[in-house]
Design a protein around this motif. Structure first.
Motif, PDB file in Angstrom:
ATOM      1  N   GLY A   1      33.624   2.713 -17.457  1.00  0.00           N
ATOM      2  CA  GLY A   1      34.234   1.823 -16.940  1.00  0.00           C
ATOM      3  C   GLY A   1      33.769   0.811 -16.163  1.00  0.00           C
ATOM      4  O   GLY A   1      34.407  -0.140 -15.665  1.00  0.00           O
ATOM      5  N   LEU A   2      32.409   1.080 -15.882  1.00  0.00           N
ATOM      6  CA  LEU A   2      31.882  -0.046 -14.921  1.00  0.00           C
ATOM      7  C   LEU A   2      31.099  -1.176 -15.574  1.00  0.00           C
ATOM      8  O   LEU A   2      30.552  -0.866 -16.736  1.00  0.00           O
ATOM      9  CB  LEU A   2      30.750   0.474 -13.942  1.00  0.00           C
TER      10      LEU A   2
ATOM     11  N   ASP B   1      39.583  -3.282 -10.292  1.00  0.00           N
ATOM     12  CA  ASP B   1      39.723  -2.797 -11.688  1.00  0.00           C
ATOM     13  C   ASP B   1      39.056  -1.747 -12.181  1.00  0.00           C
ATOM     14  O   ASP B   1      38.967  -1.151 -13.328  1.00  0.00           O
ATOM     15  CB  ASP B   1      39.209  -4.111 -12.694  1.00  0.00           C
ATOM     16  N   ARG B   2      38.575  -0.752 -10.999  1.00  0.00           N
ATOM     17  CA  ARG B   2      37.804   0.231 -11.476  1.00  0.00           C
ATOM     18  C   ARG B   2      38.850   1.547 -12.137  1.00  0.00           C
ATOM     19  O   ARG B   2      40.086   1.517 -11.386  1.00  0.00           O
ATOM     20  CB  ARG B   2      37.152   1.119 -10.147  1.00  0.00           C
TER      21      ARG B   2
ATOM     22  N   ALA C   1      39.224  10.142  -9.044  1.00  0.00           N
ATOM     23  CA  ALA C   1      38.103  10.135  -9.678  1.00  0.00           C
ATOM     24  C   ALA C   1      37.249   8.753  -9.999  1.00  0.00           C
ATOM     25  O   ALA C   1      36.827   8.749 -10.902  1.00  0.00           O
ATOM     26  CB  ALA C   1      37.746  11.088 -10.849  1.00  0.00           C
ATOM     27  N   VAL C   2      37.659   7.728  -9.012  1.00  0.00           N
ATOM     28  CA  VAL C   2      37.213   6.442  -9.194  1.00  0.00           C
ATOM     29  C   VAL C   2      35.831   6.519  -9.040  1.00  0.00           C
ATOM     30  O   VAL C   2      35.252   6.719  -8.153  1.00  0.00           O
ATOM     31  CB  VAL C   2      38.015   5.450  -8.032  1.00  0.00           C
ATOM     32  N   PRO C   3      34.936   6.050  -9.955  1.00  0.00           N
ATOM     33  CA  PRO C   3      33.533   5.814 -10.072  1.00  0.00           C
ATOM     34  C   PRO C   3      32.861   4.681  -9.154  1.00  0.00           C
ATOM     35  O   PRO C   3      33.217   3.629  -9.203  1.00  0.00           O
ATOM     36  CB  PRO C   3      33.070   5.753 -11.370  1.00  0.00           C
ATOM     37  N   VAL C   4      32.004   5.165  -8.346  1.00  0.00           N
ATOM     38  CA  VAL C   4      31.297   4.167  -7.452  1.00  0.00           C
ATOM     39  C   VAL C   4      29.758   4.650  -7.632  1.00  0.00           C
ATOM     40  O   VAL C   4      29.437   5.650  -7.835  1.00  0.00           O
ATOM     41  CB  VAL C   4      31.547   4.297  -6.158  1.00  0.00           C
TER      42      VAL C   4
END
Length: 409
Positions: A144-145, A215-216, A239-242
């Motif tokens: 998603g990134l 928008d993550r 579990a939002v990816p960074v």
């Protein structure tokens, strides 16, 4: 430190800001929906060049802007302040890529920023936050990134063993899981400065700041209906990816980012409060000078005149402390945390008193919907809570006083 006074250009600028707030910003504020981001108002702040000054001026100028806008349009003041609060960590700690991507849009008023520190169980005790940044290594961009040109922030060996290795291409990954609450501009912001726990059980030493675009995947939120008509909401992180490219500052050193931001903005919260107090005081002067009562004007009653004098005295004292703290910040003084806490505490408590007394002297008319004092009465309560409640400020002041005593021994 020299006594604070405005020079003629500053006095003229403040007068100009009050006029702009009344003539150009208040009409836009009145068209906005309470409890939601007013993008037209934010865009106008950008068009007037006020948002850009958040990144080019010091604490004194920030206070002058907030006080002047608050006098004539509290919604405009709050919109400006929230842009600064959310974007300052990017300005102060961001990589060139992060700053280039977001700060021009914030200055233009086309991107909405937010500062996400508080949680349902971690408000005043910010070091107790529980939003988890769970480490994991992946190859390639996280799901998603989009790839953003730039370099990672942390390339030196880390002092905390549990932190993952951070590579320049952003392949170090975390997943943010948990909640944030009482977040201004949520859930309508375009990006968030988010503080998450990267090292469990480490208190303030185990927190990292991340820049998280809205928008993550996995990031959601809801609006909260509050007493004051500000845009405030709750955020959920599933579990939002960074990546390392999203880190602001250093891993496990995010609490410094938060406290540095608050040390700048706490005096300006006091300036916001002073602006409201001065508006209430001026309204009271006009009312008591014109209101007929007991065979004369209300101002002719000694008890009323003395009360107005007390209101003016307290307002001026709070104002001087606010600008003393802002000057100390701009000069890099060592006692900024103490001065910032004192300024916020005195000014917000004073403004509550001034507005309440103004309502009392106006009588029932001040309780009608749409009256200036009805509006200020709703607005003035929140600053005693957010960015550190009054009790927290007293704790900071006492801690700094005892630390200074120990250092002097």
């Amino acid at each position: 430190m020299p006594a604070f006074s405005l020079d003629p250009p500053q006095t003229a600028w403040c007068a100009e800001l009050r006029t702009l707030a009344a003539e150009r910003l208040r009409p836009l504020a009145e068209k906005g929906e309470p409890g939601h981001v007013n993008r037209a108002l934010v865009a106008e702040l950008g068009q007037l060049g006020l948002l850009e000054r958040l990144f080019t001026s010091g604490a004194v100028d920030l206070c002058l802007m907030r006080e002047s806008l608050a006098y004539a349009c509290t919604e405009a003041e709050t919109a400006l302040a929230l842009q600064g609060l959310g974007a300052h960590p990017v300005h102060a700690h961001g990589t060139p890529a992060q700053r280039d991507r977001w700060l021009p849009r914030v200055a233009e008023g086309t991107a909405i920023a937010a500062f996400a520190l508080s949680e349902p169980a971690a408000g005043s005790d910010a070091a107790a936050l529980e939003l988890r940044a769970e480490a994991g290594l992946e190859e390639g961009p996280a799901e998603g990134l989009e790839e953003v040109p730039g370099e990672g922030l942390v390339t030196d060996p880390l002092p905390v063993e549990s932190a993952p290795a951070a590579e320049p291409d952003g392949t170090a990954r975390w997943r943010l899981t948990g909640e944030k609450c009482w977040i201004s501009n949520a859930p309508e912001a375009d990006f968030y400065t988010v503080f998450a726990r990267t090292t469990p059980g480490a208190g303030a030493r185990g927190v990292t700041a991340f820049l998280v675009p809205a928008d993550r995947p996995g990031l959601g939120g809801t609006s909260l209906d509050m007493l004051s008509p500000h845009p405030i909401g709750a955020l959920t992180f599933d579990a939002v990816p960074v990546t390392a490219d999203d880190v602001l500052g250093e891993i496990d050193r995010g609490f410094r980012v938060a406290m540095g931001t608050l040390n700048l903005f706490r005096p300006s919260v006091g300036a916001f409060a002073v602006g409201m107090a001065r508006a209430a005081l001026d309204a009271t002067l006009a009312h008591t000078a014109e209101r007929d009562a007991f065979g004369g004007k209300l101002k002719d009653l000694q008890t009323v005149a003395h009360q107005v004098a007390e209101m003016a005295l307290r307002t001026e004292a709070a104002r001087l402390m606010v600008y003393a703290a802002a000057t100390a910040y701009d000069e890099g003084a060592e006692d900024v945390p103490k001065r910032a806490a004192m300024a916020k505490l005195l000014a917000t408590e004073t403004a509550q008193y001034i507005v309440d007394q103004a309502v009392q002297l106006h009588g029932a008319r001040a309780l009608r919907r749409g009256h200036l004092l009805e509006h200020l009465y709703c607005e003035v309560r929140a600053p005693r809570v957010y960015e550190g409640a009054s009790e927290v400020q007293r704790g900071i002041i006492a801690k700094e006083l005892y630390a200074g005593r120990e250092a002097a021994q």
